[in-house]
Design a protein around this motif. Structure first.
Motif, PDB file in Angstrom:
ATOM      1  N   THR A  88       0.881  -1.185   0.046  1.00  0.00           N
ATOM      2  CA  THR A  88      -0.168   0.230   0.109  1.00  0.00           C
ATOM      3  C   THR A  88       0.931   1.346  -0.024  1.00  0.00           C
ATOM      4  O   THR A  88       0.401   2.365  -0.358  1.00  0.00           O
ATOM      5  CB  THR A  88      -1.027   0.199   1.152  1.00  0.00           C
ATOM      6  N   LYS A  89       2.069   1.157   0.437  1.00  0.00           N
ATOM      7  CA  LYS A  89       3.098   2.502   0.460  1.00  0.00           C
ATOM      8  C   LYS A  89       4.312   1.980  -0.308  1.00  0.00           C
ATOM      9  O   LYS A  89       4.826   0.890  -0.275  1.00  0.00           O
ATOM     10  CB  LYS A  89       3.192   2.663   1.893  1.00  0.00           C
ATOM     11  N   PRO A  90       4.927   3.030  -0.807  1.00  0.00           N
ATOM     12  CA  PRO A  90       6.164   2.705  -1.369  1.00  0.00           C
ATOM     13  C   PRO A  90       7.118   2.123  -0.389  1.00  0.00           C
ATOM     14  O   PRO A  90       8.088   1.429  -1.048  1.00  0.00           O
ATOM     15  CB  PRO A  90       6.619   4.171  -1.827  1.00  0.00           C
ATOM     16  N   GLN A  91       7.248   2.385   0.686  1.00  0.00           N
ATOM     17  CA  GLN A  91       8.384   1.871   1.763  1.00  0.00           C
ATOM     18  C   GLN A  91       8.058   0.525   1.939  1.00  0.00           C
ATOM     19  O   GLN A  91       8.853  -0.160   2.515  1.00  0.00           O
ATOM     20  CB  GLN A  91       8.324   2.594   2.998  1.00  0.00           C
ATOM     21  N   ASN A  92       6.767  -0.116   1.670  1.00  0.00           N
ATOM     22  CA  ASN A  92       6.585  -1.513   1.878  1.00  0.00           C
ATOM     23  C   ASN A  92       6.981  -2.320   0.417  1.00  0.00           C
ATOM     24  O   ASN A  92       6.713  -3.445   0.577  1.00  0.00           O
ATOM     25  CB  ASN A  92       4.959  -1.608   1.901  1.00  0.00           C
ATOM     26  N   ARG A  93       7.626  -1.781  -0.417  1.00  0.00           N
ATOM     27  CA  ARG A  93       8.041  -2.613  -1.661  1.00  0.00           C
ATOM     28  C   ARG A  93       9.109  -3.368  -1.255  1.00  0.00           C
ATOM     29  O   ARG A  93      10.294  -3.100  -1.803  1.00  0.00           O
ATOM     30  CB  ARG A  93       8.421  -1.669  -2.862  1.00  0.00           C
ATOM     31  N   HIS A  94       9.095  -4.529  -0.488  1.00  0.00           N
ATOM     32  CA  HIS A  94      10.133  -5.425  -0.438  1.00  0.00           C
ATOM     33  C   HIS A  94       9.429  -6.684  -0.126  1.00  0.00           C
ATOM     34  O   HIS A  94       8.408  -6.758   0.456  1.00  0.00           O
ATOM     35  CB  HIS A  94      11.205  -4.931   0.669  1.00  0.00           C
ATOM     36  N   VAL A  95      10.404  -7.741  -0.190  1.00  0.00           N
ATOM     37  CA  VAL A  95      10.087  -9.131   0.546  1.00  0.00           C
ATOM     38  C   VAL A  95      10.979  -9.475   1.405  1.00  0.00           C
ATOM     39  O   VAL A  95      12.248  -9.018   1.213  1.00  0.00           O
ATOM     40  CB  VAL A  95       9.745 -10.325  -0.553  1.00  0.00           C
ATOM     41  N   MET A  96      10.784 -10.251   2.606  1.00  0.00           N
ATOM     42  CA  MET A  96      11.805 -10.628   3.554  1.00  0.00           C
ATOM     43  C   MET A  96      11.904 -12.101   3.450  1.00  0.00           C
ATOM     44  O   MET A  96      11.082 -12.943   3.231  1.00  0.00           O
ATOM     45  CB  MET A  96      11.232 -10.308   4.798  1.00  0.00           C
ATOM     46  N   VAL A  97      13.202 -12.641   3.087  1.00  0.00           N
ATOM     47  CA  VAL A  97      13.715 -13.868   2.804  1.00  0.00           C
ATOM     48  C   VAL A  97      14.463 -14.593   4.285  1.00  0.00           C
ATOM     49  O   VAL A  97      15.329 -13.664   4.707  1.00  0.00           O
ATOM     50  CB  VAL A  97      14.665 -13.919   1.799  1.00  0.00           C
ATOM     51  N   ARG A  98      13.783 -15.584   4.774  1.00  0.00           N
ATOM     52  CA  ARG A  98      14.380 -16.251   5.941  1.00  0.00           C
ATOM     53  C   ARG A  98      14.749 -17.594   5.380  1.00  0.00           C
ATOM     54  O   ARG A  98      13.808 -18.333   5.069  1.00  0.00           O
ATOM     55  CB  ARG A  98      13.257 -16.203   6.992  1.00  0.00           C
ATOM     56  N   ALA A  99      15.904 -17.949   5.537  1.00  0.00           N
ATOM     57  CA  ALA A  99      16.421 -19.162   5.282  1.00  0.00           C
ATOM     58  C   ALA A  99      16.116 -20.219   6.457  1.00  0.00           C
ATOM     59  O   ALA A  99      16.541 -19.604   7.773  1.00  0.00           O
ATOM     60  CB  ALA A  99      17.948 -19.328   5.210  1.00  0.00           C
ATOM     61  N   LEU A 100      15.521 -21.300   6.514  1.00  0.00           N
ATOM     62  CA  LEU A 100      15.340 -22.098   7.629  1.00  0.00           C
ATOM     63  C   LEU A 100      16.547 -23.236   7.727  1.00  0.00           C
ATOM     64  O   LEU A 100      16.438 -23.882   8.754  1.00  0.00           O
ATOM     65  CB  LEU A 100      13.909 -22.802   7.305  1.00  0.00           C
ATOM     66  N   THR A 101      17.158 -23.384   6.598  1.00  0.00           N
ATOM     67  CA  THR A 101      18.264 -24.554   6.668  1.00  0.00           C
ATOM     68  C   THR A 101      19.399 -23.593   6.175  1.00  0.00           C
ATOM     69  O   THR A 101      19.391 -22.590   5.525  1.00  0.00           O
ATOM     70  CB  THR A 101      18.022 -25.772   5.941  1.00  0.00           C
TER      71      THR A 101
END
Lengths: 191, 238
Positions: B144-157
């Motif tokens: 909804t906002k330009p500052q939300n333009r990202h994805v978070m990546v979490r490695a589990l292994t």
């Protein structure tokens, strides 16, 4: 159009750019009545408006990838495609360009001005436009509306309004300039 | 032909209001192709005047119009692209029935552990290997906002691409459409990948995500060239 509706339509266009047919089907479901109405008002013949709508959606499908670069609201972009197609179809040079179509069209044009714009035009940009339209002389307002909504050419307008061609051209030109100045002052240039 | 600003504005206005003859319209359309400023002026007038089109009443078109459109776009779709068969071979559709129980539990635990995320996440994709073992979680906030333009990546292994190769993250708008690259992911367990404006528009409606092994720096073609190593569907959580 709310920002959410715009975002939803933009997302469908993005999926069309990726050749997702279901996205085009959704887009069609959500917008075809509005766009068919726009085309029908200009073409004034169902069969023509149907052809235009078909061509327009094939074009939207083909050029969905260009939408992002257009930097406009989805409905603005799609309406422009439909209006351009309708006008090109209507004005296309025809072999026997008799007066027949013209007469039939002129007869089908509603004589009175469409109802108060403020009633038909919802949304913020539309309200600003309606306010600025109300500020024009009635002749300017009438000729711009008949041209944009009903697709009348300069010559058709002159015939319809029983005024010299030059007069009608001047109404439109001055009316558009006043409209632009008014909208810029209102802070909604639409750009 | 070089147009003055005034002439350009007048032509654009008349083109949009639509009063010109066929010949003049065709001429302006042709000029606009090579004139960015004229195209911009046309777009400005379109944006200004298009609300007027609402004065035309809505009319439902007959069903034959859509059937004709459908017939014309059929065959121009993804059907035979090699990139698609990769996804199809994966049997990604099996995920669509829902996340496996293990996955769901892991996800619930994982989301609880997250340090008060701001902004709240709206969707998540759990990417698993070919033995259905979850390997990475990708999450993103509502766009909804330009500052939300990202994805978070979490490695589990602990996972890393072979020497001289990179992992590239892709989103799949539908199970069968062309993947769209979100970029190369690094070796850190926690990463943030910025989205382009186009990707940000697309991501709320996407179906799944996948990671492929590509030459160092990412696919040279813009489409996956190497094997898929992790993949999974997207689930809305917010």
């Amino acid at each position: 159009m709310t920002p959410e509706q715009n975002a939803a339509l933009a997302a469908l266009l993005a999926r069309c750019a990726l050749r997702d047919q279901r996205a085009l089907a959704d887009l069609y479901r959500q917008t075809s009545s509005k766009l068919f109405g726009v085309s029908l008002r200009i073409c004034r013949r169902e069969d023509w408006a149907e052809d235009v709508l078909q061509e327009s959606f094939v074009n939207i499908w083909k050029h969905a990838g260009d939408y992002a670069a257009a930097k406009s609201a989805p409905m603005t972009w799609m309406t422009a495609i439909v209006r351009n197609r309708s006008l090109d179809w209507l004005r296309r040079p025809r072999e026997q360009d008799g007066g027949e179509d013209f007469e039939a069209r002129a007869a089908a044009i509603p004589a009175d001005e469409p109802g108060p714009l403020a009633q038909t035009l919802a949304g913020e940009d539309a309200r600003a436009l309606a306010t600025c339209m109300e500020g024009l002389d009635s002749k300017q307002r009438q000729s711009i509306t008949l041209a944009f909504v009903s697709g009348l050419s300069h010559a058709e307008l002159a015939a319809q309004l029983r005024e010299p061609l030059g007069t009608v051209k001047t109404w439109i030109r001055r009316g558009l300039l006043r409209l632009k100045a008014c909208l810029e002052q209102a802070g909604t240039t639409g750009a | 032909m070089k147009l003055s600003a005034d002439a350009r504005n007048r032509l654009a206005a008349e083109y949009v209001v639509g009063t010109q003859t066929h010949r003049v319209r065709a001429r302006i359309a042709w000029l606009a192709r090579g004139d960015v400023a004229l195209r911009a002026a046309i777009a400005t007038w379109n944006a200004m005047l298009t609300p007027l089109a609402a004065a035309a009443p809505e009319v439902t078109p007959p069903a034959r119009v859509w059937r004709a459109i459908e017939a014309r776009i059929a065959g121009r779709v993804f059907g035979s692209r090699p990139a698609v068969s990769v996804w199809e071979r994966l049997g990604l559709w099996r995920f669509a029935a829902g996340l496996s129980a293990a996955c769901a539990v892991l996800l619930a635990v994982y989301i609880q552990q997250m340090p008060a995320p701001a902004p709240a996440m709206s969707s998540v994709a759990v990417l698993s290997d070919d033995k259905q073992q979850p390997a990475l979680v990708i999450m993103w906030p509502p766009q909804t906002k330009p500052q939300n333009r990202h994805v978070m990546v979490r490695a589990l292994t602990q996972t890393a691409p072979p020497e001289g190769k990179s992992y590239e993250l892709w989103m799949l708008p539908t199970p069968t459409s062309k993947p769209v690259s979100l970029g190369v992911i690094g070796r850190d367990a926690r990463q943030v990948i910025e989205l382009t404006a186009a990707a940000s528009i697309m991501i709320p409606g996407i179906w799944g995500m996948a990671i492929t092994v590509e030459p160092a720096g990412g696919s040279p073609t813009g489409q996956p060239t190497g094997p898929v190593i992790y993949s999974g569907p997207c689930v809305k959580i917010g």
